[in-house]
Design a protein around this motif. Structure first.
Motif, short mmCIF file in Angstrom:
data_model
loop_
_atom_site.label_atom_id
_atom_site.label_comp_id
_atom_site.label_asym_id
_atom_site.label_seq_id
_atom_site.Cartn_x
_atom_site.Cartn_y
_atom_site.Cartn_z
N LEU A 1 0.64 -1.32 0.13
CA LEU A 1 0.06 0.11 0.27
C LEU A 1 1.17 1.30 -0.48
CD1 LEU A 1 -3.07 -1.30 2.55
CD2 LEU A 1 -3.18 -1.53 -0.21
N GLY A 2 1.65 1.07 0.63
CA GLY A 2 3.06 2.52 0.92
C GLY A 2 3.29 2.66 -0.71
N ALA A 3 3.78 1.42 -1.20
CA ALA A 3 4.63 1.56 -3.03
C ALA A 3 3.30 1.96 -3.56
CB ALA A 3 4.74 0.17 -3.21
N VAL A 4 2.06 1.64 -3.63
CA VAL A 4 1.46 2.22 -4.58
C VAL A 4 1.12 3.72 -4.58
CG1 VAL A 4 -1.73 2.01 -5.09
CG2 VAL A 4 0.01 0.27 -4.67
N LEU A 5 0.63 3.96 -2.40
CA LEU A 5 0.75 5.58 -2.70
C LEU A 5 1.57 6.13 -3.26
CD1 LEU A 5 -0.59 5.29 1.09
CD2 LEU A 5 -2.31 6.21 -0.97
N LEU A 6 3.06 5.71 -3.09
CA LEU A 6 4.45 6.56 -3.85
C LEU A 6 3.90 6.31 -5.24
CD1 LEU A 6 7.20 7.88 -3.07
CD2 LEU A 6 7.59 6.23 -3.06
N LEU A 7 3.80 5.44 -5.49
CA LEU A 7 3.63 5.23 -7.32
C LEU A 7 2.32 6.36 -7.40
CD1 LEU A 7 4.01 1.54 -7.59
CD2 LEU A 7 5.16 3.41 -8.35
N VAL A 8 1.19 6.25 -7.02
CA VAL A 8 0.34 7.47 -8.02
C VAL A 8 0.22 8.97 -7.44
CG1 VAL A 8 -1.53 5.20 -7.80
CG2 VAL A 8 -1.32 6.39 -6.15
N GLY A 9 0.99 8.98 -6.40
CA GLY A 9 1.50 10.61 -5.34
C GLY A 9 1.96 10.39 -6.03
N PRO A 10 3.59 11.78 -5.14
CA PRO A 10 5.27 11.11 -5.60
C PRO A 10 4.96 11.15 -6.71
CG PRO A 10 5.30 10.96 -3.24
CD PRO A 10 3.90 10.43 -3.97
N LEU A 11 5.16 10.20 -7.44
CA LEU A 11 6.13 9.55 -8.68
C LEU A 11 4.79 9.47 -9.50
CD1 LEU A 11 8.17 6.55 -7.62
CD2 LEU A 11 8.66 8.83 -7.42
N MET A 12 3.87 9.80 -9.36
CA MET A 12 2.79 10.68 -10.38
C MET A 12 3.77 10.16 -11.92
SD MET A 12 -1.05 12.04 -10.64
CE MET A 12 0.01 13.63 -11.18
N HIS A 13 3.81 11.29 -11.96
CA HIS A 13 4.02 11.93 -13.73
C HIS A 13 5.67 11.22 -14.60
CE1 HIS A 13 1.93 15.56 -14.13
NE2 HIS A 13 2.29 15.07 -12.71
N GLN A 14 6.58 10.17 -12.85
CA GLN A 14 7.59 9.61 -14.06
C GLN A 14 6.45 8.58 -14.46
OE1 GLN A 14 7.41 11.27 -11.18
NE2 GLN A 14 9.59 12.25 -10.86
N VAL A 15 5.88 7.21 -13.39
CA VAL A 15 4.62 6.46 -13.79
C VAL A 15 4.11 6.58 -14.77
CG1 VAL A 15 3.92 4.59 -12.64
CG2 VAL A 15 4.64 5.58 -11.20
N ALA A 16 3.79 7.76 -15.25
CA ALA A 16 2.93 8.08 -16.32
C ALA A 16 3.41 8.20 -17.57
CB ALA A 16 2.13 8.94 -15.99
N ARG A 17 4.85 8.27 -18.07
CA ARG A 17 5.37 8.55 -18.96
C ARG A 17 5.29 6.51 -19.97
NH1 ARG A 17 11.57 8.35 -17.39
NH2 ARG A 17 11.09 7.36 -15.85
N LYS A 18 4.76 7.75 -21.01
CA LYS A 18 5.07 6.19 -21.96
C LYS A 18 6.38 5.30 -21.84
CE LYS A 18 3.45 5.91 -26.93
NZ LYS A 18 3.79 6.71 -28.06
N GLY A 19 5.21 3.84 -22.14
CA GLY A 19 6.10 3.04 -21.87
C GLY A 19 6.61 2.11 -20.35
N TRP A 20 6.22 3.07 -19.53
CA TRP A 20 6.13 2.43 -18.21
C TRP A 20 4.87 2.41 -17.49
CZ3 TRP A 20 10.08 3.18 -14.41
CH2 TRP A 20 11.82 3.39 -14.95
#
Length: 691
Positions: free
Chosen positions: A412-431
């Motif tokens: 859950l901590g990882a998901v919160l991190l991915l869709v929170g502070p790292l949202m724009h990095q995760v949303a990159r094309k190919g990622w």
């Protein structure tokens, strides 16, 4: 229309009441009694009746558990059991009267539940009983009785177990031993007295049990295990058990035996669990108090306690013990028990220590003798106030799922991190696609099928019924795994709306998404309703939610059947091991999901309606928008498979599943039309926050 339906559902969630079931009369309760026994005279107004043998003599008592221990189950209604108890406190029979536990109503069926209850026959209320299995070989030579739970229904059977014990203890105290059920004493925080170890010994506040090797050899004399302790025979005068017992609930006593650091750790524990009574045990001999297989924070496998002939539940406090100078050194443990279950630290109680020997090399035979010591702490350290209340086994549930909870917390901590502070990095094309599919696979496999953490409308309806009845919400603690998911979901309401759970944490939602990808891989034609029908179909889930809420108050016995509109129990909880029509129903939604993207989640899911209502708590518009979003650019709207973006570019967060597809488009200079035009030098494109 949708807004009206949501407000109506919210209004119904806040209103209503439901009467509790009445106590069964003689005829109804008599149907559970096995001939030639029969029911005699009533023993009060709490549903206790005399049990008569074939000659008409008193043989025990029969009662139902709900009037004395109305601990709510997951449906919000208590589990009601029939209990027949003999005059020695042994269970003659335990049967199921009524319940609404979802897993047993139509999931596993009632067979496993009834089989679980059969284990109590012949057991005594004086025996300490635990639901579960011992760790390693910790059960060997232990006085604890381990009851086999039910896979996928451990929390429900624990609720039944605690209901049974709480009601039975009350009957045993009042009817069998004449022990008053007055509130137990609790430590007086205002009482101060300067004490040292010698004072505790002189005043009997610290009690001692000394057993030599010769004495323990004598206890095993004439048994199969008489010669199985070479150390005892080599040193007859040596000390086998040098046991000290001190109740360290009173602050003055605690300060006399514990180091300052240990005392502070214990004080923090008692602040969180004020009903716990801590007991210090020290063994300066070679017994060691527990076996090598003992696991911290569980019931000690070779120590048991009783008061007035009834068991006292002991559990390790999981605190490293440092003692003050002058206190005997040895193996030291702080045990704890809950005063709400009737333990009175100011009255005499008994601690039993099991001395265990093994005979044979392979599959050795276990022999045990019990060493007993009595203890009581003077009245001056205690106050007597409050009421005895049944204990919910939250600690037991937490202990049994400690590793699962640790892994879930990291996920859950990882998901919160991915869709929170790292949202724009995760949303990159190919990622985005590989990250999202990896998270959904873990959610489906670990949270859903392994952890049984699929949230359900049943929990919402159970909480609603409990609130309307004015009952306790402690039943939520019986499933700490799901409770942790609920906690993060509610946090997501404030940060993002419904999307965190519906888009990332719902196991059935993940299964629906994988069905969609399978349909695309098979090149199946994809169907999408028109914008008009999409809006109309999204209102279905609110109508279903309103119907389910109404069922709670109009026909509560049918709530669990009505909640089968969710295929979660079939697809996730029981892994499709159910009656064929439930499997077909779940399969239809998964099959439809191959051609209609997440059709159940978008249009039918009543839990999704609850999530959308909860999403009204959202405090921000977290998806950035540009001035050209909606006019002239419609790319995000066209690509949004949830239909959560309006023609004007506005985000409908009540339908947003937080897939991050539009974030990817917005951040990609090769996809975002305004950014493409800007790069060509056509214009300067401002960005706006409002969605």
């Amino acid at each position: 229309m949708t807004v009206i339906l949501r407000l109506f559902a919210l209004l119904v969630l806040l209103l209503g009441s439901q009467a509790r079931a009445e106590v069964l009369d003689r005829e109804a309760l008599g149907a559970f009694v096995r001939p030639p026994m029969s029911i005699g005279e009533p023993g009060g107004d709490n549903g206790v009746w005399e049990l008569l043998n074939s000659g008409g003599a008193l043989a025990g008592y029969v009662f139902e558990t709900e009037p004395m221990a109305p601990i709510p189950g997951f449906s919000g209604a208590p589990i009601n059991l029939f209990v027949a108890l003999d005059l020695e406190g042994r269970f003659i029979d335990v049967k199921l009267i009524s319940h609404n536990e979802p897993i047993f109503v139509s999931g596993l069926g009632e067979g496993p539940f009834r089989a679980f209850l059969e284990q109590y026959r012949g057991l005594s209320i004086s025996q300490p009983m635990v639901v579960g299995t011992p760790y390693g070989g910790a059960g060997a030579g232990s006085a604890l009785v381990y009851l086999d739970g039910v896979t996928k229904a451990t929390a429900s059977v624990r609720i039944a177990h605690e209901s049974l014990l709480a009601a039975t203890r009350e009957v045993a105290r009042e009817r069998m031993q004449g022990v008053a059920s007055a509130p137990p004493a609790s430590p007086d925080p205002a009482y101060e007295e300067t004490l040292v170890w010698d004072d505790l010994v002189a005043q009997g506040i610290a009690s001692r049990k000394l057993v030599t090797n010769a004495e323990i050899d004598a206890a095993f004399q004439g048994t199969l295990w008489a010669s199985d302790d070479a150390e005892a025979q080599a040193d007859p005068e040596g000390v086998y058990l040098d046991l000290w017992v001190v109740d360290i609930g009173p602050p003055s006593i605690r300060a006399a035996v514990l180091s300052e650091e240990t005392g502070d750790r214990l004080a923090r524990l008692l602040q969180m669990s004020p009903h716990e009574e801590p007991i210090l045990v020290i063994d300066a001999g070679r017994h060691g108090l527990v076996s090598d297989d003992f696991v911290r924070n569980t019931a000690p496998d070779r120590l048991t306690a009783s008061q007035d002939g009834l068991p006292v539940a002991l559990r390790d406090a999981d605190i490293t013990v440092d003692l003050r100078e002058g206190v005997p050194q040895g193996t030291a443990m702080i045990l704890r028990t809950d005063r709400r279950l009737g333990f009175d630290p100011s009255r005499p109680w008994t601690l039993d220590v099991d001395a265990v020997r093994e005979h044979g090399m392979f599959q050795p035979e276990i022999g045990r003798v019990t060493l007993t010591t009595e203890h009581a702490t003077p009245d001056r350290f205690f106050l007597r106030e409050g009421e005895v209340k049944p204990l919910s086994p939250a600690v037991e549930a937490l202990r049994s799922r400690a590793w699962d909870l640790a892994v879930l917390g990291m996920l859950l901590g990882a998901v919160l991190l991915l869709v929170g502070p790292l949202m724009h990095q995760v949303a990159r094309k190919g990622w985005l696609a590989p990250v999202r599919l990896a998270v959904l696979a873990v959610v489906l496999g670990f949270v859903g099928w392994w952890g049984q953490g699929q949230l359900s409308i049943v929990t919402v309806l159970g909480a609603l019924r409990t609130g309307a009845d004015g009952g306790s919400f402690a039943f939520l603690l019986y499933d700490p795994f799901s409770l942790l998911v609920w906690g993060v979901t509610i946090l997501g309401f404030v940060l993002w709306g419904r999307g965190l759970f519906c888009g990332w944490l719902c196991p059935f939602g993940a299964l629906q998404e994988f069905a969609h990808h399978l349909g695309r891989a098979l090149r199946l034609p994809q169907w999408e309703p028109s914008a008009l029908w999409d809006r109309r179909l999204k209102g279905i889930k609110y109508v279903l939610l309103a119907g389910l809420v109404a069922t709670v108050f109009i026909s509560p016995d049918h709530v669990d059947k009505a909640a089968e509109v969710e295929p979660f129990k079939t697809a996730i909880t029981t892994f499709f091991v159910r009656d064929w029509f439930y499997v077909v129903y779940a399969g239809v939604w998964l099959g439809l999901g191959m051609v209609l993207f997440k059709g159940f989640c978008r249009y039918v899911c009543p839990l999704g309606a609850v999530m959308a209502i909860g999403g009204l708590l959202r405090g921000r518009d977290w998806i950035a928008r540009r001035a050209e979003c909606g006019s002239p650019c419609q790319l995000c709207k066209v690509r949004c498979r949830y239909g959560a973006i309006k023609a004007a570019g506005r985000i409908d967060y009540s339908e947003c599943f937080q897939c991050l597809d539009c974030v990817q488009i917005l951040d990609d200079p090769k996809q975002c039309v305004p950014r493409i035009l800007e790069a060509r030098g056509s214009r300067s494109i401002p960005q706006r926050k409002a969605a």
